[in-house]
Motif scaffolding. Structure first.
Motif, PDB file in Angstrom:
ATOM      1  N   ALA A 279      -9.175 -11.903  -5.592  1.00 25.60           N
ATOM      2  CA  ALA A 279      -7.385 -11.586  -5.120  1.00 25.60           C
ATOM      3  C   ALA A 279      -7.198 -10.540  -6.146  1.00 25.60           C
ATOM      4  CB  ALA A 279      -6.250 -12.832  -5.410  1.00 25.60           C
ATOM      5  N   LYS A 280      -6.327  -9.312  -5.484  1.00 25.47           N
ATOM      6  CA  LYS A 280      -5.406  -8.603  -6.303  1.00 25.47           C
ATOM      7  C   LYS A 280      -4.300  -9.359  -6.495  1.00 25.47           C
ATOM      8  CE  LYS A 280      -8.543  -4.760  -5.052  1.00 25.47           C
ATOM      9  NZ  LYS A 280      -9.129  -4.782  -6.271  1.00 25.47           N
ATOM     10  N   LEU A 281      -4.455  -8.790  -7.858  1.00 29.49           N
ATOM     11  CA  LEU A 281      -2.672  -8.639  -8.298  1.00 29.49           C
ATOM     12  C   LEU A 281      -1.871  -7.618  -8.662  1.00 29.49           C
ATOM     13  CD1 LEU A 281      -1.101 -11.152 -10.390  1.00 29.49           C
ATOM     14  CD2 LEU A 281      -1.715  -9.170 -12.412  1.00 29.49           C
ATOM     15  N   VAL A 282      -0.798  -7.691  -7.941  1.00 28.63           N
ATOM     16  CA  VAL A 282       0.406  -6.469  -7.500  1.00 28.63           C
ATOM     17  C   VAL A 282       1.331  -6.257  -8.935  1.00 28.63           C
ATOM     18  CG1 VAL A 282       2.083  -5.635  -5.520  1.00 28.63           C
ATOM     19  CG2 VAL A 282      -0.076  -6.454  -4.953  1.00 28.63           C
ATOM     20  N   THR A 283       1.303  -5.116  -9.373  1.00 30.26           N
ATOM     21  CA  THR A 283       2.367  -4.748 -10.353  1.00 30.26           C
ATOM     22  C   THR A 283       3.179  -4.182 -10.328  1.00 30.26           C
ATOM     23  OG1 THR A 283       0.716  -3.975 -11.870  1.00 30.26           O
ATOM     24  CG2 THR A 283       1.130  -6.105 -12.912  1.00 30.26           C
TER      25      THR A 283
ATOM     26  N   ARG B 116       0.808  -1.355  -0.549  1.00 36.32           N
ATOM     27  CA  ARG B 116       0.058  -0.267   0.148  1.00 36.32           C
ATOM     28  C   ARG B 116       0.787   1.533   0.029  1.00 36.32           C
ATOM     29  NH1 ARG B 116      -2.472  -3.485   3.407  1.00 36.32           N
ATOM     30  NH2 ARG B 116      -2.076  -2.831   4.975  1.00 36.32           N
ATOM     31  N   ASP B 117       2.003   1.385   0.388  1.00 37.30           N
ATOM     32  CA  ASP B 117       2.686   2.772   0.675  1.00 37.30           C
ATOM     33  C   ASP B 117       3.575   2.416  -0.668  1.00 37.30           C
ATOM     34  OD1 ASP B 117       4.363   4.263   1.681  1.00 37.30           O
ATOM     35  OD2 ASP B 117       6.570   3.316   1.996  1.00 37.30           O
ATOM     36  N   MET B 118       4.000   1.230  -1.152  1.00 37.15           N
ATOM     37  CA  MET B 118       3.971   1.469  -2.417  1.00 37.15           C
ATOM     38  C   MET B 118       3.723   1.979  -3.591  1.00 37.15           C
ATOM     39  SD  MET B 118       7.136  -1.130  -2.848  1.00 37.15           S
ATOM     40  CE  MET B 118       8.081  -1.132  -3.686  1.00 37.15           C
ATOM     41  N   VAL B 119       2.511   1.475  -3.777  1.00 34.56           N
ATOM     42  CA  VAL B 119       0.924   2.137  -4.442  1.00 34.56           C
ATOM     43  C   VAL B 119       1.477   3.596  -4.193  1.00 34.56           C
ATOM     44  CG1 VAL B 119      -1.429   1.764  -4.625  1.00 34.56           C
ATOM     45  CG2 VAL B 119       0.174  -0.150  -4.595  1.00 34.56           C
ATOM     46  N   SER B 120       1.119   4.186  -3.303  1.00 38.49           N
ATOM     47  CA  SER B 120       1.003   5.352  -2.674  1.00 38.49           C
ATOM     48  C   SER B 120       1.715   5.863  -3.361  1.00 38.49           C
ATOM     49  CB  SER B 120       0.166   6.161  -1.313  1.00 38.49           C
ATOM     50  OG  SER B 120       1.623   5.379  -0.319  1.00 38.49           O
ATOM     51  N   LEU B 121       3.060   6.084  -3.311  1.00 40.49           N
ATOM     52  CA  LEU B 121       4.658   6.263  -4.100  1.00 40.49           C
ATOM     53  C   LEU B 121       4.293   6.311  -5.565  1.00 40.49           C
ATOM     54  CD1 LEU B 121       6.836   5.468  -0.685  1.00 40.49           C
ATOM     55  CD2 LEU B 121       6.130   7.785  -1.651  1.00 40.49           C
ATOM     56  N   GLY B 122       2.928   5.400  -5.914  1.00 44.60           N
ATOM     57  CA  GLY B 122       3.774   5.377  -7.914  1.00 44.60           C
ATOM     58  C   GLY B 122       4.387   4.069  -8.049  1.00 44.60           C
ATOM     59  N   ILE B 123       4.696   3.615  -7.484  1.00 41.07           N
ATOM     60  CA  ILE B 123       5.763   2.217  -7.882  1.00 41.07           C
ATOM     61  C   ILE B 123       4.815   1.409  -7.628  1.00 41.07           C
ATOM     62  CG2 ILE B 123       8.073   0.861  -6.783  1.00 41.07           C
ATOM     63  CD1 ILE B 123       8.407   3.192  -5.139  1.00 41.07           C
ATOM     64  N   LEU B 124       3.946   0.896  -7.034  1.00 36.61           N
ATOM     65  CA  LEU B 124       3.110   0.205  -7.937  1.00 36.61           C
ATOM     66  C   LEU B 124       1.987   0.109  -8.192  1.00 36.61           C
ATOM     67  CD1 LEU B 124       4.625  -2.314  -4.435  1.00 36.61           C
ATOM     68  CD2 LEU B 124       4.806  -2.454  -6.710  1.00 36.61           C
ATOM     69  N   GLU B 125       0.911  -0.689  -8.724  1.00 34.62           N
ATOM     70  CA  GLU B 125      -0.661  -0.875  -8.673  1.00 34.62           C
ATOM     71  C   GLU B 125      -0.799  -2.354  -8.250  1.00 34.62           C
ATOM     72  OE1 GLU B 125      -0.750   1.026 -13.006  1.00 34.62           O
ATOM     73  OE2 GLU B 125       0.108  -0.345 -13.792  1.00 34.62           O
ATOM     74  N   MET B 126      -2.167  -2.248  -8.092  1.00 40.10           N
ATOM     75  CA  MET B 126      -3.294  -3.148  -7.388  1.00 40.10           C
ATOM     76  C   MET B 126      -4.113  -3.671  -8.981  1.00 40.10           C
ATOM     77  SD  MET B 126      -2.464  -3.195  -3.664  1.00 40.10           S
ATOM     78  CE  MET B 126      -4.580  -4.027  -3.106  1.00 40.10           C
ATOM     79  N   CYS B 127      -4.740  -4.882  -9.378  1.00 44.47           N
ATOM     80  CA  CYS B 127      -5.440  -5.176  -9.805  1.00 44.47           C
ATOM     81  C   CYS B 127      -6.337  -6.587  -9.811  1.00 44.47           C
ATOM     82  CB  CYS B 127      -5.466  -4.353 -11.396  1.00 44.47           C
ATOM     83  SG  CYS B 127      -4.294  -5.680 -11.659  1.00 44.47           S
ATOM     84  N   PRO B 128      -7.482  -6.139 -10.454  1.00 46.58           N
ATOM     85  CA  PRO B 128      -7.918  -6.950  -9.568  1.00 46.58           C
ATOM     86  C   PRO B 128      -7.185  -8.512 -10.814  1.00 46.58           C
ATOM     87  CG  PRO B 128      -9.792  -5.905 -10.494  1.00 46.58           C
ATOM     88  CD  PRO B 128      -8.618  -4.827 -10.726  1.00 46.58           C
ATOM     89  N   ASP B 129      -7.099  -9.637 -10.652  1.00 46.55           N
ATOM     90  CA  ASP B 129      -6.503 -10.829 -10.416  1.00 46.55           C
ATOM     91  C   ASP B 129      -6.947 -11.868 -11.690  1.00 46.55           C
ATOM     92  OD1 ASP B 129      -4.754 -13.217 -11.345  1.00 46.55           O
ATOM     93  OD2 ASP B 129      -3.901 -13.476  -8.902  1.00 46.55           O
ATOM     94  N   PRO B 130      -6.121 -11.827 -13.302  1.00 43.91           N
ATOM     95  CA  PRO B 130      -7.649 -12.818 -14.081  1.00 43.91           C
ATOM     96  C   PRO B 130      -8.075 -13.608 -13.754  1.00 43.91           C
ATOM     97  CG  PRO B 130      -5.866 -11.556 -14.938  1.00 43.91           C
ATOM     98  CD  PRO B 130      -5.259 -11.022 -13.107  1.00 43.91           C
ATOM     99  N   ALA B 131      -7.047 -14.581 -12.501  1.00 44.26           N
ATOM    100  CA  ALA B 131      -6.560 -16.031 -12.669  1.00 44.26           C
ATOM    101  C   ALA B 131      -7.982 -15.869 -11.392  1.00 44.26           C
ATOM    102  CB  ALA B 131      -5.920 -16.506 -12.191  1.00 44.26           C
ATOM    103  N   ASP B 132      -8.083 -15.206 -10.856  1.00 43.21           N
ATOM    104  CA  ASP B 132      -8.737 -15.341  -9.231  1.00 43.21           C
ATOM    105  C   ASP B 132      -9.686 -13.767  -8.690  1.00 43.21           C
ATOM    106  OD1 ASP B 132     -10.406 -15.004  -6.906  1.00 43.21           O
ATOM    107  OD2 ASP B 132      -8.718 -16.350  -5.501  1.00 43.21           O
TER     108      ASP B 132
END
Length: 158
Positions: A97-101, A78-94
């Motif tokens: 769940a959330k996929l972190v990229t 969550r910290d890295m998402v707020s910094l713009g380093i990561l994003e989370m989206c729905p996991d296509p397999a489930d």
């Protein structure tokens, strides 16, 4: 109450040597990120950089690989998402769940970190010699495998 003598190794324990090398390398990664202008990178972020592949991953799997709790990994993500380093989206397999990229910016930051690791590997090759450094790496890898085997054997007996 009598206090008995604690058995002590006659040399610095291997776990202490490995721990120090790990802490120094982790600190080097953060310091190097800061020198390259990525001053938002924190020591806790190393757990993500070490466990998140290019295709992304689930925080629960990353936490297991990093040896930290799911909650701790979630906080770092969550910290890295707020910094713009990561994003989370729905996991296509489930979809539950959330996929972190990595974001594009995150790929740049992570790429610079991997460049530093490559540089350190080359410097260690030069410092110790290719054969000696390869042996050190092999021994550390084998120790991990042995400890896994010992744990499995102890579980079977217990």
């Amino acid at each position: 109450m009598s206090r008995g003598h604690l058995p002590r190794p006659d040399r610095k324990p291997l776990i202490a040597l490995i721990d120090r090398a790990n802490r120094v390398m982790q600190a080097d990664m953060v310091r190097n990120a800061h020198l390259r202008g990525y001053t938002e990178v924190k020591p806790a972020h190393n757990a993500v950089f070490a466990t998140l592949g290019e295709e992304g991953g689930r925080a629960i799997d990353m936490a297991e690989r990093a040896g930290i709790t799911r909650q701790s990994m979630g906080e770092v993500v969550r910290d890295m998402v707020s910094l713009g380093i990561l994003e989370m989206c729905p996991d296509p397999a489930d979809r539950r769940a959330k996929l972190v990229t990595y974001t594009e910016y995150g790929r740049l930051v992570a790429g610079r970190g991997f460049e530093r690791l490559i540089e350190l590997e080359q410097r260690f090759d030069e410092e110790f010699g290719v054969a000696e450094y390869a042996l050190a790496r092999e021994v550390l890898d084998r120790i991990g495998g042995l400890l896994d085997r010992y744990a499995a054997e102890e579980t079977e007996v217990g």
